[in-house]
Write an enzyme that holds these catalytic residues in place. Structure first.
Site, mmCIF file in Angstrom:
data_model
loop_
_atom_site.group_PDB
_atom_site.id
_atom_site.type_symbol
_atom_site.label_atom_id
_atom_site.label_comp_id
_atom_site.label_asym_id
_atom_site.label_seq_id
_atom_site.Cartn_x
_atom_site.Cartn_y
_atom_site.Cartn_z
ATOM 1 N N ASN A 39 0.865 -1.172 0.000
ATOM 2 C CA ASN A 39 0.000 0.000 0.000
ATOM 3 C C ASN A 39 0.902 1.222 0.000
ATOM 4 O OD1 ASN A 39 -2.275 1.570 0.097
ATOM 5 N ND2 ASN A 39 -2.462 1.482 2.301
ATOM 6 N N TYR A 106 -0.923 11.285 -9.389
ATOM 7 C CA TYR A 106 -1.419 10.250 -8.468
ATOM 8 C C TYR A 106 -2.367 9.281 -9.189
ATOM 9 C CZ TYR A 106 -3.679 8.185 -4.391
ATOM 10 O OH TYR A 106 -4.176 7.295 -3.472
#
Length: 109
Positions: A39, A106
């Site tokens: 993550n 992103y």
């Protein structure tokens, strides 16, 4: 389960290859089956339109969000094969599917 060691969580800097290899070697010595959760994510400067974003800022986000996950899996897979099995879970953001204004770096990663 008697004699089982407790699970461990090892946060690490996605850009540090040596730390990643060490952490996976340590995990391999503790268990016979592995679960790795990747993550890794940072966002650049929010609200910056793509045409105003610097290449350095874009590359910084890619280094963590893309290369970081690649490096994790590069070292996790051989360790899992030696351990006889395991699972890798790679997390992603909803922005990868829907996108968003001012977060092109992103969302791309």
């Amino acid at each position: 389960m008697q004699g089982a060691r407790p699970p461990s969580c090892r946060p690490m800097c996605p850009r540090r290859r040596t730390a990643r290899r060490w952490s996976i070697r340590q995990s391999r010595s503790m268990v016979s089956w592995m679960l790795h959760l990747n993550n890794e994510a940072i966002s650049g400067k929010s609200g910056v339109p793509l045409h105003e974003m610097s290449v350095e800022s874009f590359q910084s986000v890619m280094a963590v969000n893309v290369v970081g996950v690649f490096l994790s899996m590069k070292y996790e897979i051989p360790a899992m094969m030696k351990a006889g099995g395991g699972s890798i879970v790679n997390c992603a953001s909803i922005y990868g599917h829907n996108g968003g204004l001012g977060i092109s770096d992103y969302a791309t990663s």
